[in-house]
Design an enzyme around this catalytic site. Sequence first.
Site, mmCIF file in Angstrom:
data_model
loop_
_atom_site.group_PDB
_atom_site.id
_atom_site.type_symbol
_atom_site.label_atom_id
_atom_site.label_comp_id
_atom_site.label_asym_id
_atom_site.label_seq_id
_atom_site.Cartn_x
_atom_site.Cartn_y
_atom_site.Cartn_z
ATOM 1 N N GLN A 75 -13.906 49.753 74.355
ATOM 2 C CA GLN A 75 -15.167 50.201 74.961
ATOM 3 C C GLN A 75 -15.738 51.419 74.238
ATOM 4 O OE1 GLN A 75 -17.229 48.998 77.252
ATOM 5 N NE2 GLN A 75 -15.994 47.143 77.485
ATOM 6 N N SER A 76 -15.482 51.522 72.955
ATOM 7 C CA SER A 76 -15.892 52.688 72.182
ATOM 8 C C SER A 76 -17.413 52.847 72.123
ATOM 9 C CB SER A 76 -15.344 52.583 70.754
ATOM 10 O OG SER A 76 -15.947 53.529 69.906
ATOM 11 N N ASN A 77 -17.895 54.007 72.552
ATOM 12 C CA ASN A 77 -19.314 54.331 72.401
ATOM 13 C C ASN A 77 -19.679 54.502 70.929
ATOM 14 O OD1 ASN A 77 -20.046 54.639 75.292
ATOM 15 N ND2 ASN A 77 -18.581 56.324 75.206
#
Length: 332
Positions: A75-77
């Site tokens: 879920q890396s921004n």
Amino acid sequence: MKLDSLPRFHLAEFPTPIQYLDGLTKKCKGPAIYMKRDDLTSLGMGGNKTRKLEFLIGEALYQEKNTLVTAGGIQSNHCRLTAAAASKAGLECHLVLNGTEPEIPNGNLLLDKIFGAKIHFCDRKNRDKRFFQVEDELALAGKKPYLIPVGGSNGIGSVGYVNAMLELDTQLNDMDVTPDAIVFASSSGGTQAGLALGAKISGFKGDILGISIDQIKSGSDPFPPVLTSIANATAERIGSDIRMTDSDFSLNCDYLGAGYAMPGDLEFNAIRDLSLHEGVLLGPVYTARAMGGLIDLIQKGYFTKDQKVLFWHTGGTPELFAWADQLQKKFR
């Protein structure tokens, strides 16, 4: 300094706004709380990585690279915005994500796919190895890969937050507001290194307080030396003679909770407070933990009622959809 002469690729509209959080200030009965809205950068649903990517992609294009490679959690921004920036710059993008591919992607992972990134899933322990394997595979295929570290946190990316601090200085002067502290989420270190260096350059005298999301301050793997290294590499890149030491960084590590990307009551309560009192959304991994820490510090009297605090919203709201089950229980 040579800030204006460094390679840069335009990705968003700046400056981002500063807002006074009247509802939250009243609820906390503490200092006046302001918010710098880097969640409103225009690229790919917003976030602080956009500022770093302007300089990272500028450098990639300067080196005539045609493919970006970076890594992060599922879920890396940072990975989401790298994918968006690659699309805008006409570059191919490969993401090395630790985690298991879900049957139905959501949150940032869904956006990665919409932006056309090619995703390589792996175990966390193998991520660094897979990162460089992907680079080798791309080079063998005739591509020209440009590696971007986790979070875009190096002496190139952090230039974006030196620039951001100078932007903030102009805004605060126009508003006639002098915060006693700037509070924000700190993880891979590029944002904090850039802000602290920018504060030295601009003459800001308040505290630059990072709320640690996943790093420790001391022990077997202390984090301040990493901040020092990034900040000094950034200073060299922009032609500043300032050099930072570990003591120049203020890092609070009291809110690590159950660990990285494991939000609990602290984070969910902060999401509730900001949504109900300000109509502002926080991301459950980064900004909710940092805001939860700030609210707790206010309740403990760390800040007095006559002070002013600026919270730097670094984005991450697309993560909310990956925690829909927990949020539904919290907001019934």
